[in-house]
Design a protein around this motif. Sequence first.
Motif, PDB file in Angstrom:
ATOM      1  N   LEU A   5       1.890  42.968  59.232  1.00  0.00           N
ATOM      2  CA  LEU A   5       0.318  42.841  60.513  1.00  0.00           C
ATOM      3  C   LEU A   5       0.540  43.214  61.351  1.00  0.00           C
ATOM      4  O   LEU A   5      -0.701  43.404  62.702  1.00  0.00           O
ATOM      5  CB  LEU A   5       0.215  41.667  60.250  1.00  0.00           C
ATOM      6  N   LYS A   6       1.756  43.466  62.504  1.00  0.00           N
ATOM      7  CA  LYS A   6       2.079  43.284  64.537  1.00  0.00           C
ATOM      8  C   LYS A   6       1.879  44.581  64.558  1.00  0.00           C
ATOM      9  O   LYS A   6       0.901  45.332  64.923  1.00  0.00           O
ATOM     10  CB  LYS A   6       3.237  42.950  64.377  1.00  0.00           C
ATOM     11  N   ALA A  13       0.852  44.588  54.601  1.00  0.00           N
ATOM     12  CA  ALA A  13       0.833  42.706  54.273  1.00  0.00           C
ATOM     13  C   ALA A  13       0.611  42.352  53.124  1.00  0.00           C
ATOM     14  O   ALA A  13       1.390  41.433  53.017  1.00  0.00           O
ATOM     15  CB  ALA A  13       0.191  42.605  55.469  1.00  0.00           C
ATOM     16  N   ILE A  14      -1.111  42.885  52.803  1.00  0.00           N
ATOM     17  CA  ILE A  14      -0.931  42.094  51.785  1.00  0.00           C
ATOM     18  C   ILE A  14      -0.204  42.406  50.451  1.00  0.00           C
ATOM     19  O   ILE A  14       0.699  41.029  49.376  1.00  0.00           O
ATOM     20  CB  ILE A  14      -2.862  42.456  51.290  1.00  0.00           C
ATOM     21  N   LYS A  15       0.337  43.170  50.483  1.00  0.00           N
ATOM     22  CA  LYS A  15       1.648  43.713  48.917  1.00  0.00           C
ATOM     23  C   LYS A  15       2.375  43.257  49.038  1.00  0.00           C
ATOM     24  O   LYS A  15       2.651  42.555  48.023  1.00  0.00           O
ATOM     25  CB  LYS A  15       1.517  44.842  49.780  1.00  0.00           C
ATOM     26  N   PHE A  31      -2.352  31.597  55.454  1.00  0.00           N
ATOM     27  CA  PHE A  31      -2.901  32.068  56.709  1.00  0.00           C
ATOM     28  C   PHE A  31      -3.227  33.702  56.614  1.00  0.00           C
ATOM     29  O   PHE A  31      -4.616  34.205  57.205  1.00  0.00           O
ATOM     30  CB  PHE A  31      -2.678  31.441  58.180  1.00  0.00           C
ATOM     31  N   LEU A  32      -2.072  34.314  56.410  1.00  0.00           N
ATOM     32  CA  LEU A  32      -1.468  35.487  56.851  1.00  0.00           C
ATOM     33  C   LEU A  32      -2.548  36.428  55.553  1.00  0.00           C
ATOM     34  O   LEU A  32      -2.700  37.585  56.006  1.00  0.00           O
ATOM     35  CB  LEU A  32       0.028  35.584  56.742  1.00  0.00           C
ATOM     36  N   PHE A  33      -2.392  35.503  54.456  1.00  0.00           N
ATOM     37  CA  PHE A  33      -3.179  36.497  53.738  1.00  0.00           C
ATOM     38  C   PHE A  33      -5.197  37.063  54.198  1.00  0.00           C
ATOM     39  O   PHE A  33      -5.334  37.991  54.776  1.00  0.00           O
ATOM     40  CB  PHE A  33      -4.060  36.528  52.438  1.00  0.00           C
ATOM     41  N   ALA A  34      -5.421  35.380  54.801  1.00  0.00           N
ATOM     42  CA  ALA A  34      -7.120  35.558  55.696  1.00  0.00           C
ATOM     43  C   ALA A  34      -6.829  36.534  56.870  1.00  0.00           C
ATOM     44  O   ALA A  34      -7.467  37.489  56.893  1.00  0.00           O
ATOM     45  CB  ALA A  34      -6.777  34.341  56.144  1.00  0.00           C
ATOM     46  N   LYS A  35      -5.671  36.562  58.102  1.00  0.00           N
ATOM     47  CA  LYS A  35      -5.643  36.824  58.453  1.00  0.00           C
ATOM     48  C   LYS A  35      -5.216  38.762  58.899  1.00  0.00           C
ATOM     49  O   LYS A  35      -6.044  40.164  59.082  1.00  0.00           O
ATOM     50  CB  LYS A  35      -3.522  36.884  59.420  1.00  0.00           C
ATOM     51  N   GLN A  39      -8.075  42.049  59.108  1.00  0.00           N
ATOM     52  CA  GLN A  39      -8.298  42.834  59.751  1.00  0.00           C
ATOM     53  C   GLN A  39      -8.422  44.295  59.236  1.00  0.00           C
ATOM     54  O   GLN A  39      -8.396  45.237  60.043  1.00  0.00           O
ATOM     55  CB  GLN A  39      -6.002  42.807  60.015  1.00  0.00           C
ATOM     56  N   LYS A  40      -8.432  44.355  57.788  1.00  0.00           N
ATOM     57  CA  LYS A  40      -9.303  45.017  57.215  1.00  0.00           C
ATOM     58  C   LYS A  40     -10.313  45.397  57.063  1.00  0.00           C
ATOM     59  O   LYS A  40     -11.166  45.820  56.630  1.00  0.00           O
ATOM     60  CB  LYS A  40      -8.244  45.083  55.688  1.00  0.00           C
ATOM     61  N   LYS A  41     -11.061  43.956  58.190  1.00  0.00           N
ATOM     62  CA  LYS A  41     -12.874  43.999  58.118  1.00  0.00           C
ATOM     63  C   LYS A  41     -13.502  43.671  57.183  1.00  0.00           C
ATOM     64  O   LYS A  41     -14.587  43.616  56.218  1.00  0.00           O
ATOM     65  CB  LYS A  41     -13.147  44.907  58.600  1.00  0.00           C
TER      66      LYS A  41
END
Length: 325
Positions: A5-6, A13-15, A31-35, A39-41
């Motif tokens: 994500l950074k 990140a999703i994979k 939380f990271l999945f939401a982020k 990021q993918k909109k």
Amino acid sequence: MMEALKLNQPDKAIKIGQDSNNDSNSFEMHFLFAKAYNQKKDYKNAELFIEKAKVLANENWQKAWTLVESIQTYYGLGKISEAKNVYEKAKEIPGTKNSDNELKYWGILFGFDELYKDWKTVESRNLIFHFQNTISEENIKSIVSSRQDAFDKINSFFKSELPKKIDYFVWDLPTNFNPHLNKNLGFTNPEFCISHNRTNQSAGHEIAHNISHWRNPNSLKVRFINEGIAVYFDQNKNYKMTSAKEINLSNPVSIQKMWQDGKEIDESLLYPISGAFVGFLIKYDKDKFLQLSENQTYENAKIIYGDQLDDLISNFTKELNSKNK
């Protein structure tokens, strides 16, 4: 996931998250999945994980970060009132220094922050204007009229359907740099239909970014074509090719190189060249250019224009290198 994500790699990140054996009740995972989806909109999927993260958040820092992350999710879904309510809730929860900074950023970007309390709001058919209180009534009237006119002219070409009116912020600052948002004006977040602008900015540049985006919100953008669209439709009464020729005299360019590797090229060079090139392509074939606007890669251009692409680039380059009459 966080490292990906950074690096702005949400798909990676999703994979990583999907391939891991993380606990399904892990706050961090949701939380990271939401982020990643933000990021993918992809705000619909982001909302699913936001709701799960809310349930799993126990510590104040977790609650704060979840609320902060959800602000853009709700705004991206068009739930503006909900986004503002979440923003207000987040202010009441003691978070971390980073979450507080992030909250401040979204508040200023979306117009929720207290600094806007004395700004003037004016609404036209397609835009909601937010004017800093030091801008004169005469200037406000001129900006509202010229920007609505720009919207009409640009969208007569793209025929886009925007999900909401453009929130058009106008800052009265002594320099281009905006210390509140920590970046230069103007800029656009087209997924949110938001632009932050200088008082002396061209009428159409940022509006063109919004409109061209919503012709196909899943479009694949390349800086050379995307900025070229904004320059060509900026509504300035100047001959784009003349400006391009002048800059090319001291900085001869390769169109193919700018197209394929234009991320680091200074805008003083890229903007005039790309604006003239977009105009050249539109004059050649409007319908083909509209196809290109939805996938702006050089590789897709080769599919759209076929064998003509090399000739088009060659002819444009010859005109670019010719002397002004």
